[in-house]
Design a protein around this motif. Structure first.
Motif, mmCIF file in Angstrom:
data_model
loop_
_atom_site.group_PDB
_atom_site.id
_atom_site.type_symbol
_atom_site.label_atom_id
_atom_site.label_comp_id
_atom_site.label_asym_id
_atom_site.label_seq_id
_atom_site.Cartn_x
_atom_site.Cartn_y
_atom_site.Cartn_z
ATOM 1 N N PHE A 420 0.836 -1.198 0.000
ATOM 2 C CA PHE A 420 0.000 0.000 0.000
ATOM 3 C C PHE A 420 0.876 1.255 0.000
ATOM 4 N N SER A 421 0.260 2.365 -0.363
ATOM 5 C CA SER A 421 0.982 3.646 -0.383
ATOM 6 C C SER A 421 0.740 4.380 0.917
ATOM 7 N N SER A 422 1.734 5.081 1.358
ATOM 8 C CA SER A 422 1.572 5.886 2.562
ATOM 9 C C SER A 422 2.489 7.096 2.504
ATOM 10 N N ARG A 423 1.969 8.223 3.036
ATOM 11 C CA ARG A 423 2.807 9.427 3.121
ATOM 12 C C ARG A 423 3.366 9.578 4.533
ATOM 13 N N ARG A 424 3.420 8.521 5.294
ATOM 14 C CA ARG A 424 3.725 8.623 6.715
ATOM 15 C C ARG A 424 5.121 9.166 7.017
ATOM 16 N N ARG A 425 6.046 9.018 6.112
ATOM 17 C CA ARG A 425 7.412 9.431 6.467
ATOM 18 C C ARG A 425 7.547 10.951 6.590
ATOM 19 N N ASP A 426 6.950 11.662 5.647
ATOM 20 C CA ASP A 426 7.120 13.121 5.717
ATOM 21 C C ASP A 426 5.869 13.902 5.342
ATOM 22 N N GLY A 427 4.811 13.202 4.955
ATOM 23 C CA GLY A 427 3.563 13.898 4.635
ATOM 24 C C GLY A 427 3.469 14.375 3.193
ATOM 25 N N LEU A 428 4.549 14.236 2.428
ATOM 26 C CA LEU A 428 4.510 14.707 1.038
ATOM 27 C C LEU A 428 4.728 13.577 0.046
ATOM 28 N N PHE A 429 5.767 12.799 0.251
ATOM 29 C CA PHE A 429 6.108 11.751 -0.711
ATOM 30 C C PHE A 429 5.394 10.442 -0.351
ATOM 31 N N MET A 430 4.782 9.844 -1.384
ATOM 32 C CA MET A 430 4.120 8.547 -1.201
ATOM 33 C C MET A 430 5.170 7.444 -1.313
ATOM 34 N N ASP A 431 5.215 6.560 -0.336
ATOM 35 C CA ASP A 431 6.134 5.421 -0.394
ATOM 36 C C ASP A 431 5.317 4.132 -0.450
ATOM 37 N N VAL A 432 6.000 3.055 -0.838
ATOM 38 C CA VAL A 432 5.330 1.750 -0.836
ATOM 39 C C VAL A 432 5.689 1.013 0.454
ATOM 40 N N TRP A 433 4.688 0.520 1.114
ATOM 41 C CA TRP A 433 4.879 -0.270 2.332
ATOM 42 C C TRP A 433 4.344 -1.675 2.082
ATOM 43 N N ILE A 434 4.983 -2.633 2.729
ATOM 44 C CA ILE A 434 4.588 -4.040 2.560
ATOM 45 C C ILE A 434 4.227 -4.602 3.930
ATOM 46 N N GLY A 435 3.059 -5.205 4.012
ATOM 47 C CA GLY A 435 2.622 -5.727 5.309
ATOM 48 C C GLY A 435 2.063 -7.135 5.196
ATOM 49 N N TYR A 436 2.233 -7.872 6.273
ATOM 50 C CA TYR A 436 1.716 -9.244 6.320
ATOM 51 C C TYR A 436 0.346 -9.228 6.981
ATOM 52 N N ILE A 437 -0.518 -10.112 6.483
ATOM 53 C CA ILE A 437 -1.848 -10.211 7.087
ATOM 54 C C ILE A 437 -2.170 -11.710 7.163
ATOM 55 N N ASP A 438 -2.571 -12.183 8.350
ATOM 56 C CA ASP A 438 -2.762 -13.636 8.469
ATOM 57 C C ASP A 438 -4.161 -14.058 7.993
ATOM 58 N N GLN A 439 -4.434 -15.371 8.077
ATOM 59 C CA GLN A 439 -5.688 -15.855 7.491
ATOM 60 C C GLN A 439 -6.933 -15.320 8.205
ATOM 61 N N ASN A 440 -6.737 -14.817 9.455
ATOM 62 C CA ASN A 440 -7.869 -14.232 10.172
ATOM 63 C C ASN A 440 -7.974 -12.721 9.966
ATOM 64 N N GLY A 441 -7.106 -12.232 9.130
ATOM 65 C CA GLY A 441 -7.163 -10.796 8.834
ATOM 66 C C GLY A 441 -6.375 -9.951 9.814
ATOM 67 N N ALA A 442 -5.517 -10.565 10.595
ATOM 68 C CA ALA A 442 -4.729 -9.786 11.563
ATOM 69 C C ALA A 442 -3.453 -9.269 10.887
#
Lengths: 499, 600
Positions: A420-442
């Motif tokens: 997913f995209s997020s501007r969390r680092r500085d509020g201006l530039f969109m970065d790509v983040w990678i996250g794991y999600i288990d079979q229960n959606g956690a």
């Protein structure tokens, strides 16, 4: 004289050996037994402490934020220990060794202990750790790189990145296609065999690749008010659902929200790839509502989308709240159902939801929740949520969210990874983040797309837009796409009233 | 006797050519011209280029052909930041190129006029550098190509000489771009000329060099993902400079080589005359096409504003007659900075509202975007300034600009978005001439010393004015921007006068009067400018019954003059020329007769 020459030669050889050994000796264990212990974890960038990573991810190179002259990094796990030495404060793991470490530690935790050298003394930080998942991530990540200059297309490009290393390949950019805006690259079921992308301004049209055939079509038809926009492939590859949007950009006088994309009007249509024709239904193409961001269920029997009562923009901007809706779809006959279900009511939620994406197992819909509108790129409050289609409940993906924008998410083909995209680092530039999600959606703590140079993000002036995961590289060269795009105006799509 | 004189004159001329005196004289003329008439173009070249001593940045040059030329060009361009350096660097480069061309010509023949011939291609390529849309890259590529040829000719004339260059061609393409094809042509001609010594192998290798040098751009265009024309023309952007001008220096080099070759022929003098005339025409036309002295005057305003020299802008304004909106924009800006926007309204050739804030479009040049960014920043609308700085960076040829990075840093520090500012500062910290500024600011940000930060003059001044009320506006909606600024700080006199003058330039007298009435308390604290009084009189004639008039002092003399103007207007039946003499500097005259000028 001869002796002198020999001496000179020996001296040269010695210098060469010192240089060679200083490199080879990188992995030699320095005297660490009397290292001073900080008693806290190191601050590193990117932050990989506590993240879950796929076993086929590229090396998680990082930079220690404290100043130091040298680093000694110990990677340990139940399977053994590996040591690395680095000059200065950047850590570059050798790719082969890294792959070996990850493949040996599938389903296990790996610890990183960092020793930093300042003066003659070594100092030790508390170990940090990451978990290596047994689930792999799709090999390629496709994204658009664009300067965060609001809505301009002079300099942009779509690229594919091999996630198992740092290789990036061009799909199409504005150098080959000057003055052309390219967007909305979409793939069928994470496969590179069926995809599309839109071209705007110069050489405008939609490029569709299917059955190893590349074609350009014109999607503006008299029955619609504009060209096709946001898209989603039917799992069969026979259809593509499009929303037709009239998007305009407006600016904020103040604050972190610099600009806003307003969807002034939107409808939905379905494109029959073989027949090169569109069809629709009054249910998804109503003048009283704005329908957008279509998405098919993995079995292809349901079409999800977001919808809001029509409004006058920009004055009604904050009143535009989108609900999650669904309608059945008959793949055999290409017929849209006659009953709309509202799964998430914006009225009840008093928020808006957008960009629904169904997990490959069909159990969850990941979507973005925002205060208003359907275009979350500029809404700092936009967060990722998961709607459970079994329990009909929605919950925030807190582990993925931050105080800034999270949006444009994409599931991996096995449903265990989300980019997913997020501007969390500085509020201006969109970065790509990678996250794991288990079979229960956690969800688990995500990590920033790794780059070879940990300082990459310090000087990179582009945003990563619309990250999409695919299993294999795209087989079409940029020049082939450019040739199709520039040589012809494209086939005009028809409107089929028989549905 | 006459004949002897003629001969001695000839030998003197030949000696001058041999020593390269024509080139040296031309270099001196060039230096003087740049220093006196053309330095601001080179300031701009520095402002919109970027060179950082950073591994990642330097590696990024490898992404396109001619990486080495571009790297050297950007490295040199950064020195244009210093006043006077362009007048030294450009003539020096000119001389190096001149002597390289002279040497190349001598490599082909022993012609005695090499020092004269060399002038033509050198001048043609230096003219190219004067174009606002080009940087030094093509020049450097051309120079490197000649040096490579020189290096090749210095190698022993053995079979492996051709093999070495054959192997190096792909690397040379990466280093100098499409000119490698021309290098292949030069080598081919050179080897053909000396073909009496050739073996079959060498002849074949020479042909292969030619073919390979022409094919390499085609082969590498897939690697670099560039179009066919780009592959041959890199590093020049053929969209910005016409193909003819890109090829002119190359053809001119071939022609002068040929000319040197035929010096012994009977018809040489005729050829020399014809070629010289053709070159002179080409050079004159080149100067006309590439050397834009009007733009130089405009860039002078821009750079002096960037350097903070308001006095100099006043000086320039008096020296030149600026008739474009961009010129008006900077003159008005300088007047506003001195608090004289309304008072000196008619000292500027007003072109309408766009003479206050230039309208923005994503078509055309990036320069108006940079200029408009300065206005918004000055007034305190830092979000608009940020938007335009980003846009200008996207649309500028390099997409990386030291000046715009500085602006983005300022905006983000003012907005307390320190993380973004830090990112830009870290980039700028690796440059030669901006590092001190970036380093000091970075230290403050790292120390989190908010007190120190808020004492920086531009932070303190702008933070007072930055709008705080959230609202939406379109890109070119200046009035909304002024309103937001005034809502935040009604004492923002710059924004107030800009709004008032914007309405006046747009001939919106009612909107002007309403703004005046709304802010009358602030405006009436000091003398009301004559311009405003003249505009108010127009409104007064239309709405004489308003109670507010009792509070607005309009000088009786102005009222009297207005009546006189009206009478004459009726008398002359609206014939503007007859009114111009006495009323040229009145708002009434502007209101009736002003038209937006054609843009320069």
């Amino acid at each position: 004289m001869v002796y002198f020459k020999r001496c000179k030669r020996t001296k040269r050889k010695f210098t060469l050996m010192v240089i060679v050994f200083s490199f080879i000796g990188c992995n030699k264990l320095p005297q660490l037994s009397d290292a001073y212990e900080f008693g806290h974890s190191p601050e590193i960038f990117p932050d990989y402490d506590g993240v879950t990573v796929p076993y086929n991810i590229a090396p998680l190179n990082f930079e220690l934020m404290d100043s130091c002259q040298a680093l000694f990094v110990k990677i340990s796990s139940a399977k053994g220990e590996n040591n690395f030495s680095f000059r200065k404060k950047k850590v570059y793991f050798p790719e082969k060794k890294w792959k070996k470490i990850l493949s040996e530690n599938k389903g296990d935790t790996v610890f990183i202990t960092i020793y930093s050298k300042k003066g003659d003394k070594w100092r030790k930080y508390n170990p940090i750790h990451f978990f290596v998942s047994k689930d792999s991530i799709d090999r390629m990540l496709v994204y658009r790189k664009i300067m965060p200059g609001y809505q301009t297309w002079n300099t942009m490009g779509i690229y594919e990145r091999d996630l198992s290393n740092f290789k990036e390949k061009l799909v199409l950019n504005s150098e080959i296609m000057p003055g052309t805006c390219m967007n909305c690259h979409t793939f069928r079921n994470n496969e590179p065999d069926s995809w599309l992308l839109h071209l705007r301004e110069n050489f405008g049209g939609t490029i569709i690749f299917t059955n190893d055939n590349l074609k350009k079509i014109q999607t503006k038809i008299p029955q619609t008010f504009g060209s096709a926009g946001f898209s989603y492939w039917h799992p069969s590859g026979k259809y593509i659902a499009f929303s037709i949007n009239k998007i305009t950009q407006i600016f904020h006088g103040v604050g972190k929200v610099r600009a806003h994309a307003l969807d002034m009007k939107s409808d939905m249509v379905i494109y029959d790839v073989e027949k090169n024709s569109f069809f629709t239904s009054p249910l998804i193409n109503s003048p009283d509502a704005f329908e957008a961001f279509p998405c098919f269920s993995p079995n292809g029997k349901t079409l999800y989308y977001v919808s809001s009562p029509a409004g006058e923009l920009p004055q009604d901007q904050r009143k535009m709240k989108y609900s999650l809706c669904s309608v059945s779809f008959d793949e055999q006959n290409g017929i849209i159902g006659n009953k709309v279900d509202t799964l998430i009511s914006a009225k009840m939620l008093n928020k808006s939801v957008s960009i629904p994406r169904v997990s490959p197992d069909g159990r969850f819909i990941m979507l973005t929740q925002l205060d208003y509108g359907n275009f979350p790129a500029y809404n700092p409050e936009a967060d990722l949520y998961l709607y459970d289609l079994k329990e009909h409940k929605m919950r925030a993906l807190d582990a993925f969210n931050s105080n800034d924008v999270e949006s444009w998410h994409c599931w991996s083909s096995n449903g265990r990874w989300v980019v997913f995209s997020s501007r969390r680092r500085d509020g201006l530039f969109m970065d790509v983040w990678i996250g794991y999600i288990d079979q229960n959606g956690a969800p688990r703590k995500p990590f920033l797309l790794p780059q070879k140079d940990p300082e990459f993000y310090d000087s990179f002036l582009f945003s990563f837009n619309l990250p999409e995961l695919i299993k294999e590289p795209i087989s079409v060269s940029p020049h082939r796409i450019a040739k199709v795009a520039t040589k012809s105006k494209g086939q005009q799509a028809e409107f089929d009233t028989s549905h | 006797m006459k004949q002897i004189n003629h001969k001695s004159e000839n030998s003197f001329w030949l000696k001058l050519c041999e020593k390269g005196i024509p080139g040296i004289v031309m270099a001196v003329i060039l230096g003087v011209f740049i220093q006196l008439k053309y330095q601001y173009h080179f300031f701009l070249k520095e402002q919109i280029s970027f060179f950082a001593f950073d591994g990642q940045h330097i590696l990024s040059y490898l992404n396109k052909p001619s990486f080495f030329s571009k790297l050297v060009a950007d490295f040199i361009s950064q020195f244009f930041y210093l006043r006077g350096t362009a007048a030294i660097i450009v003539p020096l480069l000119f001389l190096i190129l001149y002597f390289s061309i002279k040497k190349v010509i001598q490599n082909f023949s022993d012609g005695s006029l090499g020092g004269f011939y060399a002038l033509f291609p050198t001048i043609l390529i230096i003219i190219f550098v004067f174009n606002v849309n080009t940087d030094l890259t093509y020049f450097i590529s051309f120079l490197l190509m000649l040096l490579l040829f020189e290096g090749y000719s210095l190698l022993p004339s053995k079979w492996w000489r051709s093999l070495v260059i054959f192997i190096l061609i792909p690397f040379l393409y990466a280093a100098i771009g499409g000119l490698v094809s021309f290098l292949g042509i030069l080598i081919f001609i050179y080897e053909i000329k000396n073909n009496s010594y050739f073996s079959l192998l060498r002849r074949m290798l020479t042909v292969f060099i030619l073919i390979f040098s022409l094919l390499v751009p085609l082969m590498f265009r897939y690697h670099y993902a560039i179009s066919l024309s780009q592959a041959f023309l890199y590093p020049v952007d053929y969209k910005l400079v016409s193909l003819g001008w890109i090829l002119a220096p190359l053809f001119s080099l071939l022609i002068v080589i040929l000319l040197a070759e035929i010096e012994d022929q009977q018809y040489f003098k005729l050829c020399l005359c014809l070629v010289s005339v053709a070159f002179i025409i080409l050079i004159v036309f080149g100067c006309y096409t590439h050397v834009n002295l009007n733009l130089e005057k405009l860039l002078a305003l821009d750079s002096e504003w960037y350097f903070g020299n308001i006095d100099k802008i006043y000086e320039l304004e008096n020296k030149y007659e600026y008739k474009s909106s961009a010129g008006a924009c900077y003159c008005n800006l300088a007047h506003a900075a001195r608090g004289e926007l309304a008072d000196r309204f008619f000292d500027v050739h007003q072109t309408g509202p766009q003479g206050l804030v230039l309208p923005i479009s994503n078509k055309g040049s990036y320069l108006p975007i940079i200029f408009a960014n300065e206005v918004y920043f000055y007034l305190g609308d830092v979000n608009a300034s940020q938007h335009l700085a980003l846009l200008a960076m996207i649309f500028s040829s390099n997409h990386y600009s030291s000046r715009l990075l500085r602006r983005l840093i300022q905006v983000n520090v003012i907005n307390e978005e320190y993380k973004i500012a830090e990112k830009y500062l870290k980039i700028l910290e690796k440059t030669l001439f901006h590092k001190k500024w970036a380093h000091n600011l970075l230290l403050m940000l790292n120390d989190n010393d908010e007190e120190k930060i808020s004492y920086i003059s531009w932070v303190r001044d702008k933070r007072l004015n930055v709008p705080t009320k959230e609202d939406l506006r379109q890109t070119n909606d200046c009035v909304k921007a002024f309103e937001l600024l005034l809502e935040r700080n009604p004492e923002n006199l710059d924004a107030l006068h800009y709004k008032l003058c914007y309405h006046l330039l747009g001939k919106e007298v009612e909107a002007f009067a309403n703004t005046f009435f709304q802010f009358r308390e602030i405006l009436l604290r000091v003398r009301v400018p004559k311009l405003y009084q003249e505009a108010l009189v127009i409104y007064y004639i239309n709405k004489p019954d308003l109670e507010l008039w009792s509070q607005i002092p309009v000088k009786p003399a102005i009222l009297k003059k207005f009546i006189e103007y009206n009478n004459l207007y009726v008398h002359y039946q609206g014939e503007g020329r007859k009114l111009e003499k006495n009323f040229k500097n009145t708002y009434w005259f502007y209101y009736h007769y002003a038209k937006a000028e054609k843009e320069e």
